[in-house]
Scaffold this motif. Structure first.
Motif, PDB file in Angstrom:
ATOM      1  N   GLY A  77       0.850  -1.125   0.003  1.00  0.00           N
ATOM      2  CA  GLY A  77      -0.136   0.133  -0.129  1.00  0.00           C
ATOM      3  C   GLY A  77       0.797   1.113   0.023  1.00  0.00           C
ATOM      4  N   LYS A  78       1.278   1.566   1.250  1.00  0.00           N
ATOM      5  CA  LYS A  78       2.002   2.949   1.342  1.00  0.00           C
ATOM      6  C   LYS A  78       3.550   2.393   0.667  1.00  0.00           C
ATOM      7  N   THR A  79       4.089   1.356   0.944  1.00  0.00           N
ATOM      8  CA  THR A  79       4.952   0.886   0.169  1.00  0.00           C
ATOM      9  C   THR A  79       4.760  -0.462  -0.379  1.00  0.00           C
ATOM     10  N   MET A  80       5.809  -0.727  -1.234  1.00  0.00           N
ATOM     11  CA  MET A  80       5.566  -2.131  -2.012  1.00  0.00           C
ATOM     12  C   MET A  80       6.043  -3.344  -1.117  1.00  0.00           C
ATOM     13  N   ASP A  81       6.683  -3.089  -0.205  1.00  0.00           N
ATOM     14  CA  ASP A  81       7.094  -4.129   0.934  1.00  0.00           C
ATOM     15  C   ASP A  81       6.208  -4.306   2.028  1.00  0.00           C
ATOM     16  N   HIS A  82       5.227  -3.701   2.137  1.00  0.00           N
ATOM     17  CA  HIS A  82       4.439  -3.588   3.469  1.00  0.00           C
ATOM     18  C   HIS A  82       3.662  -4.753   4.068  1.00  0.00           C
ATOM     19  N   LEU A  83       4.140  -5.115   5.149  1.00  0.00           N
ATOM     20  CA  LEU A  83       3.562  -6.292   5.705  1.00  0.00           C
ATOM     21  C   LEU A  83       2.327  -5.926   6.815  1.00  0.00           C
ATOM     22  N   SER A  84       1.268  -6.693   7.131  1.00  0.00           N
ATOM     23  CA  SER A  84       0.378  -6.594   8.053  1.00  0.00           C
ATOM     24  C   SER A  84       0.762  -7.790   8.797  1.00  0.00           C
ATOM     25  N   VAL A  85       0.476  -7.438  10.252  1.00  0.00           N
ATOM     26  CA  VAL A  85       0.859  -8.506  11.194  1.00  0.00           C
ATOM     27  C   VAL A  85      -0.350  -8.612  11.983  1.00  0.00           C
ATOM     28  N   ASP A  86      -1.077  -9.826  11.711  1.00  0.00           N
ATOM     29  CA  ASP A  86      -2.325 -10.063  12.401  1.00  0.00           C
ATOM     30  C   ASP A  86      -2.254 -11.020  13.335  1.00  0.00           C
TER      31      ASP A  86
END
Length: 274
Positions: free
Chosen positions: A130-139
Motif C-alpha cells: 500500500g504505502k510501500t511495495m514491501d508493506h506487511l500486516s501483522v495479524d
C-alpha cells in the motif's frame, strides 16, 4: 516517549521521533518486536526499558516496511533475527528521508505470508502493499489486534510516492481481519473504526482534488489544492490532532508536486464526455 500494555504479553512503545511505534510480544524473557522506532534516542530508550529495566532479550524484529523512521532500533539489538519482505530494499531506497546508518540487511525475507508462534500468540505476517511495495500486516488473532504499519497514519493516510489505489486496497484487506485494535506505524493504537476513517479521508481528498482539477486551470488548481482543509476530508465526529494536520499538509504538497489524482481527473472527464 511512552509505552503501554495492549493485552497479555503485548507492549506498545511510542517514541518522540515521528511518533513511531514499536510493538513488543513477550515470551518469558524473550521479545519479538514489530518495528523499531524512528530515532537513535528513542531506540536507546527502547533498549534501556526492555533489556535493562525489564530484563528482557530481543530475539526477533519484524519490519512492517523498510523505511528509516521504523528501523532505528535495529543497531541496538545486533543479535536479533530480522525479518522483512523480499522487496525491502525498494522501499528503503525510494524513501524521502533515508538514513543509511539505520539500514541492516534482514536475515529472513519472504514473499507472501509466514506465521510465527511467540509465547501465547501466533503472529501472521502477510504481504499487504500500500504505502510501500514491501508493506506487511501483522495479524495477531489471540490479541485481537493487527499492526498496520504506515498503511494508515492516525485517522488519515500519507500518500508520499504511493499509488492511492494501493493504499485503499491495503486498508480494505486490514478491515477483513476484523480486529478490535489497530496499531499504526505512528501515533499508537486505535479502535477498528480508524480504518473506515482513513478510507473516508482518502476518498474525500481524492474527490476534492479531482473536482478542483476539473474546474480550474493547472496553476489555479494547484493553489486551491494547497488550501484544502483537513476538516473537509475527515469523517463525521473526527477531530484532527497536530500530527495528522502536519501530514495532511504534506499530502497537499505531494499532490501538487507529483500531480497526484490527475489521472483520476482525466478518467472522470472521459466518463463525463461518454
Amino acid at each position: 516517549m511512552r509505552f503501554e500494555a495492549l493485552g497479555p504479553q503485548v507492549l506498545m512503545f511510542v517514541g518522540d521521533g515521528y511518533e513511531s511505534v514499536a510493538t513488543a510480544f513477550l515470551a518469558g524473557d524473550e521479545v519479538l518486536l514489530v518495528d523499531a522506532l524512528g530515532s537513535e534516542e528513542d531506540a536507546r530508550w527502547l533498549h534501556r526499558t526492555l533489556c535493562v529495566e525489564m530484563g528482557k532479550a530481543v530475539r526477533m524484529i519484524v519490519a512492517t516496511h523498510y523505511m528509516s523512521d521504523h528501523l532505528a532500533g535495529l543497531a541496538q539489538f545486533p543479535e536479533a533475527l530480522t525479518i522483512a519482505h523480499r522487496h525491502h530494499r525498494h522501499s528503503f531506497l525510494s524513501q524521502n528521508r533515508r538514513i543509511d546508518a539505520f539500514y541492516r540487511e534482514p536475515k529472513v525475507v519472504f514473499d507472501h505470508a509466514m506465521s510465527i508462534q511467540w509465547g501465547p500468540h501466533e503472529l501472521r505476517l502477510l504481504h499487504n502493499p500500500g504505502k510501500t511495495m514491501d508493506h506487511l500486516s501483522v495479524d495477531v488473532p489471540s490479541a485481537d489486534l493487527v499492526c498496520a504499519g504506515d498503511n494508515i497514519v492516525g485517522r488519515i493516510v500519507y500518500l508520499s510516492k504511493a499509488d492511492p489505489q494501493l493504499i485503499r486496497a491495503a486498508i480494505g484487506r486490514l478491515r477483513q481481519f476484523g480486529r478490535a485494535t489497530v496499531v499504526g506505524g505512528h501515533m499508537g493504537r486505535f479502535p477498528a473504526a480508524v480504518l473506515d476513517h482513513a478510507l473516508h479521508y482518502l476518498d474525500r481528498l481524492q474527490d476534492a482534488v479531482v473536482r478542483i482539477r476539473a474546474e480550474l486551470a493547472p496553476q489555479q488548481a494547484d493553489a486551491r489544492i494547497a488550501a484544502i482543509a483537513i476538516e473537509d476530508c475527515l469523517a463525521a465526529g473526527v477531530e484532527a490532532v497536530a500530527f495528522e494536520r502536519e501530514w495532511h499538509q504534506r499530502n497537499l504538497e505531494v499532490i501538487v508536486a507529483q500531480s497526484v489524482f490527475s489521472f483520476d481527473a482525466a478518467l472522470a472527464a472521459q466518463a463525463g464526455r461518454a
